[in-house]
Motif scaffolding. Structure first.
Motif, PDB file in Angstrom:
ATOM      1  N   HIS A   1      -0.361   6.991   7.783  1.00  0.00           N
ATOM      2  CA  HIS A   1       1.090   6.999   7.539  1.00  0.00           C
ATOM      3  C   HIS A   1       1.700   8.387   7.630  1.00  0.00           C
ATOM      4  O   HIS A   1       1.055   9.373   7.315  1.00  0.00           O
TER       5      HIS A   1
ATOM      6  N   SER B   1      -0.802  10.714   5.787  1.00  0.00           N
ATOM      7  CA  SER B   1      -2.246  10.458   5.838  1.00  0.00           C
ATOM      8  C   SER B   1      -2.614  10.111   7.272  1.00  0.00           C
ATOM      9  O   SER B   1      -1.785  10.209   8.177  1.00  0.00           O
TER      10      SER B   1
ATOM     11  N   HIS C   1       0.812  -1.211   0.000  1.00  0.00           N
ATOM     12  CA  HIS C   1       0.000   0.000   0.000  1.00  0.00           C
ATOM     13  C   HIS C   1       0.856   1.275   0.000  1.00  0.00           C
ATOM     14  O   HIS C   1       0.509   2.270  -0.646  1.00  0.00           O
TER      15      HIS C   1
ATOM     16  N   HIS D   1       0.982   4.307  -2.913  1.00  0.00           N
ATOM     17  CA  HIS D   1       0.823   5.759  -2.740  1.00  0.00           C
ATOM     18  C   HIS D   1       1.857   6.514  -3.573  1.00  0.00           C
ATOM     19  O   HIS D   1       1.562   7.554  -4.164  1.00  0.00           O
TER      20      HIS D   1
ATOM     21  N   ASP E   1      -6.732   7.153   0.021  1.00  0.00           N
ATOM     22  CA  ASP E   1      -6.657   5.754  -0.381  1.00  0.00           C
ATOM     23  C   ASP E   1      -7.561   5.497  -1.585  1.00  0.00           C
ATOM     24  O   ASP E   1      -8.714   5.932  -1.615  1.00  0.00           O
TER      25      ASP E   1
HETATM   26 ZN   LIG Z   1      -2.978   4.970   2.594  1.00  0.00          ZN
END
Ligand SMILES: [Zn+2]
Lengths: 234, 365
Positions: B146, B143, B111, B115, B330
């Motif tokens: 993260h 985010s 993931h 990004h 996302d």
């Molecule tokens: Zn994410």
């Protein structure tokens, strides 16, 4: 192996990931091929491989499968969602009907013809159990008391209060089996009391034959008890 | 090559079709934000439940929007991690079933890497199609989940320069917004409140952590708490409502003279300054040829402007790229995009593929 024409033979693929013991089965209404294994935290890693093995062993291609069935719980929420997501994906990809079967109905189904009062039980994690009572009613045999959950003392107290001698099927460890026998429950040896996917397959096949399907989009597991530890925002 | 991407790592159920790692043919996102708003944050069990019912319609719409059917899709890509286990496994198991039933390769995607690859994506209605970002690039991924500073040396070759030691930047905004009695999600709420505020009226600390590229936002939260505390009115006992087993978030109440907009502005500036200065420092040190922003917090105007200003100071020739908002948060287009490059490196999984909730960003080539 005899040649089968896909048009005349319909197979149903069933998945059960309600608990640590996972199962997959295939039936064409005349025979059942089934696999059960200790999946624990490996439900995602093992389920589709098991399905693939089962199909290969039975010589059935996915093109010959006409319906997907899945156990909807009660059970461990995470495990249940593994089976449900796989079943939804297969049904969507092949445009197949999806049939959700309550896990305890499947566990109890092998005893319907006996007419015995039966309690089906599964291990719901952290020492908790989920169970439901089945037995004769209105000339048939069906669920008498809806699924509930609690620890072994709650289940034993309920059996004692009822004062009958129900047949117990499902997941009890030896210690729990002793507690249930003490209050009059008929508990078979562990190899015989384990939940068999053939029960789920039978119910699903009956519903398939009647054309009773679930909506693949909205089908959800039975969330029997409120999540507690996992319920707060991260 | 058309890739169907599926993403369910947190609170967005998403599916997308992307051609050749760049051209977005469809990008469908079902947000659960309303589901979690009442709780003031993402409840993992609720997120997993939401994915179970959202996933099939989202995939169906992604295929429809792209005008694609089973035979137009050549690869199925899915987020393997990092993320919430219960949420991830819904997407992973649906993706495995699709790949199995359609006989297509399955590509599990990191993931975080995805990004980064949001910066490669283009839309048919883009005014100008930018060339792919030049490498090496420094990527600031910020985010709710993260806060990572990543050096992209080449496709599949990463160096994790820094990460948050406590709260993610978006989480810091959420907590800050909660302390100020603003809404959820906190990033947009704080940005809105900060617009009319003066960031210099209140002093909030910055955690520079020496020369490190790591971040820390927990001290900032504590400092803000200390500033708002004198204005707080006594709150009733938190109670669980009978309609839901999940704890409900009750916003605090404050005296009317709480300097909310100034505190929001000061809080935003404290978060943004550390992110921007460390990013610019990494650009200079690593000789990066582009700067990539990613993650939902990249939508914050103050952050974009500050990063551009700081990079301009140290390396004026280095472009700063920010994906469209719908690709910052996302989404599954970034999963399908990253999978294209992963597949070129031979990253394909068998039916034993599993989720990896703590998957780190590692180099694979
Ligand atoms: Zn994410």
């Amino acid at each position: 192996m005899t040649m089968r024409s896909p048009a005349e033979v319909k197979w149903l693929l069933a998945l059960d990931t309600s608990t640590d013991r996972a199962s997959a089965a295939l039936t064409d209404g005349r025979r059942v091929a089934e696999l059960s294994w200790d999946a624990r935290r490996n439900q995602t890693a093992t389920l589709l491989s098991a399905v693939d093995q089962l199909m290969t062993l039975e010589g059935v291609g996915l093109g010959e499968v006409s319906a997907i069935a899945v156990a909807t719980g009660p059970g461990a929420f995470t495990s249940l969602r593994v089976g449900l997501s796989t079943a939804k994906g297969l049904a969507f990809a092949r445009g197949l009907p999806l049939i959700g079967v309550p896990t305890l109905d499947g566990a109890a189904r092998p005893f319907a013809e006996t007419g015995l009062e039966t309690i089906a039980v599964i291990a719901a994690g952290r020492g908790r159990l989920a169970w439901a009572r089945y037995g004769p009613r209105e000339g048939g045999w069906s669920q008498l008391v809806a699924p509930r959950n609690g620890d072994i003392t709650v289940m034993a107290a309920e059996i004692e209060r009822h004062g009958r001698r129900p047949y117990i099927t499902g997941e009890l460890n030896e210690e729990q089996a002793v507690s249930i026998r003490r209050v009059g429950g008929i508990v078979p040896p562990v190899m015989l009391r384990e939940r068999r996917v053939a029960g789920l397959v039978t119910i699903a096949w009956e519903r398939f034959s009647r054309g009773e399907f679930d909506d693949a989009v909205s089908l959800v597991p039975m969330y029997l008890h409120a999540a507690s530890a996992a319920s707060d925002p991260i | 090559m058309n890739i169907l991407g599926i993403e369910t790592s947190c609170d967005e159920t998403a599916a997308a079709v992307v051609a050749d790692g760049r051209r977005v043919r469809s990008n469908v996102i079902a947000s659960q934000i309303e589901l979690h708003r009442a709780h003031g944050g993402v409840v993992p069990e609720l997120a997993a439940r939401g994915h179970v019912t959202a996933i099939l319609p989202v995939i169906e719409r992604a295929l429809d929007d792209a005008g694609a059917s089973e035979k137009d899709v050549e690869v199925i890509a899915v987020t393997a991690g990092p993320g919430l286990a219960g949420a991830l496994l819904v997407g992973m198991n649906v993706a495995k079933a699709l790949a199995y039933a359609w006989g297509k390769p399955l590509v599990p995607v990191n993931h975080l890497e995805a990004h980064v690859y949001a910066n490669w994506l283009t839309f048919p209605d883009d005014q100008a199609v930018l060339p792919p970002p030049e490498l090496p690039a420094v990527c600031l991924l910020v985010s709710g989940g993260h806060t990572e500073l990543i050096l992209v040396e080449d496709h599949g070759r990463y160096r994790h320069l820094g990460r948050t030691l406590d709260d993610a930047a978006g989480e810091a905004f959420d907590k800050g917004a909660r302390l100020l009695g603003l809404g959820y999600p906190g990033g947009p709420a704080i940005q809105e409140a900060a617009r009319d505020g003066d960031p210099r009226r209140h002093d909030l600390p910055r955690a520079w952590l020496g020369e490190s590229d790591d971040f820390s936002f927990s001290g900032l939260k504590t400092a803000l708490l200390r500033l708002v505390d004198p204005y707080r009115l006594p709150a009733p006992d938190p109670r669980r409502s009978p309609s839901t087993p999940f704890a409900e978030h009750r916003p605090p109440s404050f005296r009317d003279d709480l300097p909310r907009v100034d505190l929001a502005a000061a809080f935003q500036e404290a978060v943004v300054e550390v992110l921007a200065v460390k990013t610019a420092g990494a650009v200079r040190r690593e000789g990066a040829r582009s700067v990539l922003l990613a993650g939902g917090v990249a939508a914050n105007r103050a952050l974009r402007e500050r990063v551009m200003r700081e990079v301009e100071c140290v390396a004026p020739e280095v472009p700063v790229r920010v994906p469209r908002l719908e690709l910052c948060t996302d989404n599954a287009a970034m999963i399908a995009g990253a999978a294209y490059y992963a597949l070129r490196r031979g990253e394909q999984a068998g039916w034993e593929a599993d989720i990896a909730p703590r998957l780190p960003l590692v180099s694979t080539s």
